[in-house]
Design an enzyme around this catalytic site. Structure first.
Site, short mmCIF file in Angstrom:
data_model
loop_
_atom_site.label_atom_id
_atom_site.label_comp_id
_atom_site.label_asym_id
_atom_site.label_seq_id
_atom_site.Cartn_x
_atom_site.Cartn_y
_atom_site.Cartn_z
N LYS A 75 27.73 39.09 44.00
CA LYS A 75 28.51 38.19 44.86
C LYS A 75 28.77 38.00 46.02
CE LYS A 75 33.37 38.74 45.65
NZ LYS A 75 34.97 40.20 45.61
N SER A 150 39.03 39.08 43.34
CA SER A 150 38.06 38.04 43.57
C SER A 150 37.02 37.71 43.26
CB SER A 150 38.04 37.99 44.97
OG SER A 150 37.84 39.09 45.76
N SER A 174 39.83 43.85 43.62
CA SER A 174 39.08 42.74 43.57
C SER A 174 37.72 43.16 42.52
CB SER A 174 38.22 41.80 44.01
OG SER A 174 39.63 40.99 44.63
#
Lengths: 482, 95
Positions: A75, A150, A174
């Site tokens: 990420k 997210s 997330s």
């Protein structure tokens, strides 16, 4: 080739049926080919790093954790030395960290090969991945829908098998919500289990790094390598490293599973409700004792979270001043304007909104009434879980009240915030939790959330693995990416 | 609880943000929706409850007071938009 477990890939590498270079090239090519439709990645390494490949190849067969030579993406909020780390923000569009996050370093030391950085909601604030300065991510199951957020880029990349595994982070859901929306498994470990060093901070008492992959077994293998106390993170727990042990039988005999029936009853989507009930019936049929539990204060979790997380965000993001790193505005002639203009240009609207909520909650006159009150509610929620875990080993409940929604469908922030109602309580308590695929409704994946007691990732991974030994929802691929 | 334009401007100033004029009403409305949502917290009886600031009942760890000889000045200054060999450069603050 593209739907193999980490154990199978490790076996193939060990038996020299495939080389690290060949394995990583398969996934690197898929990442390049499918990024046009998914936008799952912000940065794709143009070439595989020869030194990394060589190091990984030399570790094959020696690595007990079986990770050497397995490709992954991080990420884009994990700092990667020499590789752009944007956090999905214009503020960090050109930021090249001079060091690796502990998570990145640990996985690299095991010989995992990074092929790029995954898209995400800006500064991890969002549940749809529509709040990225580098464009929205599409859900591989339906490109007109969101992948969740997210960690939406990580989830979409794994769902489309652009990579076999990705790192993610979870502050209020997330990892779990995008895993559910994209039909993969995602685990957020206990707070403190994984070092936050080099992870760009959103809300420091809630943020936790984790793993997203097709199966619980894949997640367990990678998570084990990420854990362990880190002297560089003072909130890193003094716990021995997680040592994931795959169970040999799918039987859950003697396991007590607490089910939050009140949450299932309130599900409006009949498809999600039915899949949730079916999954719980499956656990019961395989020997789990299922008991109803109550979390009476959990209904206040969203309110508490949207005070505490923005408060911590407003404090953390004050470091972005346009001076030391990050975006700096042009054409201002005083320092105050430099700060304000750089921040206003660098942060997107959602981030600015949360900074303002946080600054308001921490400001004189509101601190006791809201911030302190939210901290007290956090304790009540945490106590609810402690009482529940006095009776049960694992809690099972929905991940999200909805399946992946259409891009642009949720124009007001509040309805998106409220959809996090089932993931936020465990985040506030700091408990380990995962999402695993349990079927489809309207052609879209549905997830089940498993919550474990503090530092008991083994139990939730084990239950998920046993479920996955008898089901194949986690192995389904979206047609366009099969 | 709701927030008005004047309060929004005060808080934005505290947070070092400029809210463009054309976005003021949209952001105020959006913030007020959030305020309504967080207002629910007042339903909880918390008179006897200790605040929880952190999930782990841990204390601040201390490390050995050992000299570390690594200086990262050059790499760190290189991240700034404007710097010389030893300083971050900003607009003049003292006449």
């Amino acid at each position: 080739m593209i739907n193999l477990s980490i154990r199978t890939m490790a076996e193939m590498l060990k038996n020299q049926e495939i080389s690290v270079q060949e394995l990583c090239a398969v996934y690197s090519d898929r990442t390049k080919a499918f990024n046009h439709s998914t936008h799952a990645m912000i940065t794709i390494n143009p070439e595989l790093n020869a030194a990394e490949i060589l190091q990984a190849q030399s570790l094959i067969g020696q690595d007990e954790q079986l990770l050497a030579g397995i490709p992954l993406v991080h990420k884009d909020l994990f700092c990667t030395q020499g590789v752009k780390t944007t956090c999905g923000s214009k503020m960090l569009a050109d930021f090249i960290p001079p060091y690796n996050a502990t998570v990145v370093q640990k996985l690299s030391d095991k010989g995992m090969v990074s092929i790029g950085k995954a898209n995400m909601d800006e500064f991890a604030m969002g549940s749809s991945n529509e709040h990225s300065a580098f464009g929205a991510v599409s859900n591989p199951w339906d490109l007109s829908r969101v992948p969740g957020g997210s960690s939406g880029g990580s989830a979409a990349a794994v769902a489309a098998r652009m990579v076999p595994v990705a790192t993610g982070t979870d502050t209020g859901g997330s990892i779990r919500q995008p895993a559910a929306f994209c039909g993969i498994t995602g685990i957020k470990p206990s707070y403190g289990r994984v070092s936050r060093y080099g992870m760009v901070a959103f809300a420091s008492s809630l943020d936790q790094g984790g793993v997203m992959a097709p199966s619980a077994d894949d997640c367990g293998l990678v998570l084990s390598a990420m854990t362990g106390h880190d002297p560089l993170d003072s909130t890193s727990a003094q716990q021995p490293r997680l040592n994931w042990e795959k169970p040999s039988s799918p039987e859950h005999k003697g396991l007590k599973v607490g089910v939050v029936n009140a949450w299932i009853d309130e599900l409006q989507d009949e498809g999600i409700k039915q899949k949730t009930l079916d999954a719980i019936a499956h656990l019961k049929a395989n020997g789990a004792e299922v008991v109803d539990i109550k979390l009476p204060h959990a209904e206040l979790a969203i309110s508490a979270y949207y005070i505490l997380a923005p408060a911590e965000c407003s404090s953390n993001l004050s470091r972005f001043d346009g001076v030391r790193f990050g975006h700096q505005t042009k054409a201002v002639d005083d320092l105050e304007s430099l700060y304000r203009q750089s921040r206003s240009e660098g942060f997107g609207e959602e981030v600015q909104k949360r900074i303002i909520i946080g600054a308001w909650a921490l400001s004189s006159g509101y601190y006791d009434a809201y911030y302190l009150k939210a901290q007290k509610v956090r304790r009540l929620i945490s106590e609810d879980f402690k009482q529940a875990f006095a009776e049960v080993d694992v809690i099972a409940c929905p991940v999200s009240p909805e399946v992946a929604f259409k891009q642009g469908e949720k124009s007001d922030g509040v309805s998106m915030y409220q959809a996090d109602k089932f993931t936020i309580p465990a985040s506030l308590a700091g408990l380990p939790c995962l999402s695993m695929p349990i079927g489809f409704t309207q052609g879209l994946p549905v997830g089940l959330q498993l919550i474990g007691n503090y530092f008991d990732e083994q139990s939730i991974l084990q239950l998920a693995d046993q479920y996955q030994q008898q089901t194949n929802y986690h192995l389904q691929l979206p047609e366009a990416f099969a | 609880m709701s927030i008005n334009r004047k309060e929004l401007e005060e808080i934005a100033a505290l947070a070092q943000l400029n809210i463009p004029e054309k976005q003021v009403s949209h952001i105020t409305e959006s913030l007020n929706q959030v305020m309504d949502m967080i207002e629910l917290i007042n339903d909880a009886n918390t008179s006897e409850v200790k605040p929880m600031s952190h999930p782990n009942d841990a204390w601040q760890l201390v490390r050995q007071d050992e000299v570390t000889d690594t200086s990262h000045k050059t790499e760190l200054l290189a991240l700034a938009a404007h710097a010389d060999e030893d300083h971050y450069l900003v607009p003049k603050v003292i006449e």
